[in-house]
Design a protein around this motif. Structure first.
Motif, PDB file in Angstrom:
ATOM      1  N   GLY A  21     135.955  26.220 -16.051  1.00 59.26           N
ATOM      2  CA  GLY A  21     137.518  26.577 -17.268  1.00 59.26           C
ATOM      3  C   GLY A  21     137.580  28.067 -16.573  1.00 59.26           C
ATOM      4  N   PRO A  61     137.072  39.322  -8.985  1.00 58.93           N
ATOM      5  CA  PRO A  61     137.375  39.806  -8.208  1.00 58.93           C
ATOM      6  C   PRO A  61     137.701  40.898  -7.714  1.00 58.93           C
ATOM      7  N   THR A  76     129.364  36.142  -2.928  1.00 59.47           N
ATOM      8  CA  THR A  76     129.185  37.119  -3.947  1.00 59.47           C
ATOM      9  C   THR A  76     128.686  37.641  -4.584  1.00 59.47           C
ATOM     10  N   GLU A  77     127.271  36.917  -4.230  1.00 56.08           N
ATOM     11  CA  GLU A  77     125.697  37.011  -5.180  1.00 56.08           C
ATOM     12  C   GLU A  77     125.256  38.462  -5.280  1.00 56.08           C
ATOM     13  N   SER A 119     127.204  33.020  -8.867  1.00 56.85           N
ATOM     14  CA  SER A 119     125.639  31.756  -8.858  1.00 56.85           C
ATOM     15  C   SER A 119     125.153  31.891 -10.105  1.00 56.85           C
TER      16      SER A 119
HETATM   17  C1  LIG Z   1     132.109  38.107  -7.939  1.00 56.39           C
HETATM   18  S1  LIG Z   1     132.112  36.713  -7.798  1.00 56.39           S
HETATM   19  C2  LIG Z   1     130.975  36.969  -8.827  1.00 56.39           C
HETATM   20  C3  LIG Z   1     129.443  36.617  -8.389  1.00 56.39           C
HETATM   21  C4  LIG Z   1     128.516  36.524  -9.535  1.00 56.39           C
HETATM   22  N1  LIG Z   1     128.102  38.039 -10.054  1.00 56.39           N
HETATM   23  C5  LIG Z   1     126.681  36.434  -8.704  1.00 56.39           C
HETATM   24  O1  LIG Z   1     125.807  37.260  -8.473  1.00 56.39           O
HETATM   25  O2  LIG Z   1     127.533  35.477  -8.412  1.00 56.39           O
HETATM   26  C6  LIG Z   1     133.311  36.035  -8.974  1.00 56.39           C
HETATM   27  C7  LIG Z   1     133.413  34.713 -10.215  1.00 56.39           C
HETATM   28  O3  LIG Z   1     134.403  35.051 -10.701  1.00 56.39           O
HETATM   29  C8  LIG Z   1     135.752  33.354 -11.480  1.00 56.39           C
HETATM   30  N2  LIG Z   1     136.706  33.366 -11.253  1.00 56.39           N
HETATM   31  C9  LIG Z   1     137.828  34.069 -11.171  1.00 56.39           C
HETATM   32  N3  LIG Z   1     138.962  33.818 -11.445  1.00 56.39           N
HETATM   33  C10 LIG Z   1     138.350  33.317 -12.821  1.00 56.39           C
HETATM   34  C11 LIG Z   1     138.729  33.316 -14.033  1.00 56.39           C
HETATM   35  N4  LIG Z   1     140.014  32.706 -14.845  1.00 56.39           N
HETATM   36  N5  LIG Z   1     138.005  32.167 -15.095  1.00 56.39           N
HETATM   37  C12 LIG Z   1     136.556  32.216 -14.845  1.00 56.39           C
HETATM   38  N6  LIG Z   1     136.372  32.113 -13.793  1.00 56.39           N
HETATM   39  C13 LIG Z   1     137.249  33.076 -12.511  1.00 56.39           C
HETATM   40  C14 LIG Z   1     134.766  33.607  -9.702  1.00 56.39           C
HETATM   41  O4  LIG Z   1     135.458  31.812  -9.554  1.00 56.39           O
HETATM   42  C15 LIG Z   1     133.768  33.724  -8.791  1.00 56.39           C
HETATM   43  O5  LIG Z   1     132.736  32.554  -8.885  1.00 56.39           O
END
Ligand SMILES: C[S@@+](CC[C@H](N)C(=O)[O-])C[C@H]1O[C@@H](n2cnc3c(N)ncnc32)[C@H](O)[C@@H]1O
Length: 382
Positions: free
Chosen positions: A44, A71, A303-304, A331
């Motif tokens: 969510g 992001p 972006t893991e 992830s």
């Molecule tokens: C840069 S990635 C995180 C990667 C993570 N640190 C990893 O090691 O895999 C950013 C994540 O934020 C999530 N995201 C973006 N906006 C969001 C929101 N409003 N609420 C929850 N998740 C959100 C995206 O779906 C994405 O999976």
């Protein structure tokens, strides 16, 4: 960890946060008891979920560590199965992972409201790490000063994220991003992070070799500050400490060090303390603010982040059984690190793909400390 099969009737409204919104348990691993702690992975928008977490007395003001990797305002769509991404299940090939479209003040406002809620969730001695890139990071730093207070800024950690790039660019190759590290108050948990010394470190820090082949270095036996009356101001072996300085330890302790072979005397009769490399190597060296933790070459998610880096953060800034929170889970690297190190955890992500990948990863852990559930805000039929 074994998945517990749920009947459809069990899913709806099975978990209601006090005074908050109802959540459905989509899947569960291990047996949940709603009056006992279970780890949560919530699908969510984190804005709604964080507001709900603030309604739970066991969570509000109790989170010891927050790591977020939001992001970076890149104006891109990220997909699983792209370039360097390996998928853990073929069904994930080329699925959209998430869209990163917010720009400028919309992006900063998006982050500001979430950071304010995160601050409320933190324990008074808790800390937050915000992973961000060099393009937007400086704006985020100013905003974090505002939300957490400039005096609670601890570090701007430079993270080397990849190998040097050799393609032409009008500018210098970008191989780093940044992690902004803040505390909620001036008292915070930090378990002195140490890392292994490299061979180069050992040669640089311990340049001398004794007759038995042991590497060592020497340091002064005196320190700045004069002590007229104390024992560290008294003569030792007929020597006074140099002007404006005092012995680091009492003359009796200096005698003991000398007997143990820990004092080196120069040809002019100047004593220095011997520090042997083999007595220090095991402890490692204190970690500084430039970290070399490259991200996986074949990540499960676009972006893991590096798991070893997350384990280090979790172990440095929390204790076993503490609550660790990541509301941009991707992830699930933070949650995985928390589980491996015996912490409790809460994760949130708005991407179904992210939740599935994090879940696949977490369920591989054989001896989990707590059951965990995949939750989703209950859909209300209007
Ligand atoms: C840069 S990635 C995180 C990667 C993570 N640190 C990893 O090691 O895999 C950013 C994540 O934020 C999530 N995201 C973006 N906006 C969001 C929101 N409003 N609420 C929850 N998740 C959100 C995206 O779906 C994405 O999976």
């Amino acid at each position: 960890m074994n998945r517990v099969k749920l009947k459809n009737s069990q899913r709806r409204n099975s978990y209601r946060i006090l005074n908050g919104l109802p959540f459905d348990v989509i899947r569960q691993y291990g047996q949940l008891a709603f009056d006992k702690w279970f780890n949560q992975l919530v699908l969510g928008d984190n804005l709604i979920v964080l507001k709900n977490l603030l309604q739970i007395p066991q969570v509000k003001g109790k989170v010891r560590l927050i790591y977020i990797d939001p992001p970076f305002s890149t104006n891109q769509t990220f997909r699983v199965g792209e370039k360097r991404t390996s998928t853990i299940s073929p069904s994930n090939q080329d699925k959209e992972a998430y869209v990163d479209r917010l720009r400028g003040k919309d992006y900063l406002n998006f982050l500001r409201v979430r950071l304010s809620l995160l601050r409320e969730l933190l324990a008074d001695d808790g800390t937050i790490y915000v992973h961000i890139d060099y393009k937007i990071g400086h704006y985020v730093k100013v905003m974090m000063d505002e939300v957490f207070g400039k005096n609670h800024f601890i570090n701007d950690i430079t993270r080397i994220k990849c190998n040097p790039k050799n393609f032409p660019r009008k500018g210098y190759g970008n191989i780093k991003d940044m992690i902004l590290f803040y505390s909620k108050s001036s008292e915070y948990v930090l378990n002195e992070p140490r890392v292994k010394m490299t061979d180069e470190d050992i040669i640089r820090l311990f340049p001398k070799i004794d007759k038995y082949g042991r590497r060592y270095t020497t340091t002064p036996v005196h320190a700045p500050g004069e002590t007229r009356n104390g024992r560290t101001g008294k003569p030792w072996r007929g020597l006074f400490p140099p002007k404006g300085r005092h012995w680091r330890v009492s003359p009796e302790e200096l005698d003991k060090l000398d007997q143990e072979g820990h004092i080196e005397w120069s040809s002019t009769g100047n004593p220095r303390r011997i520090i042997y490399a083999d007595e220090k190597i095991r402890k490692g060296k204190l970690l500084q603010d430039i970290w070399n933790f490259k991200d996986p070459q074949y990540p499960k998610y676009p972006t893991e982040k590096n798991l070893e880096m997350l384990k280090l953060i979790v172990e440095a800034s929390s204790k076993p059984n503490d609550i660790v929170l990541d509301c941009f889970v991707g992830s699930g690297s933070t949650l995985f690190a928390a589980e491996l190190t015996g912490r409790r955890w809460i994760g949130i992500d708005s991407s179904k793909t992210a939740i599935e990948i994090a879940e696949d990863r977490l369920k591989t852990i054989k001896k989990a400390s707590h059951p965990f559930a995949i939750l989703e805000l209950t859909k209300v039929d209007l």
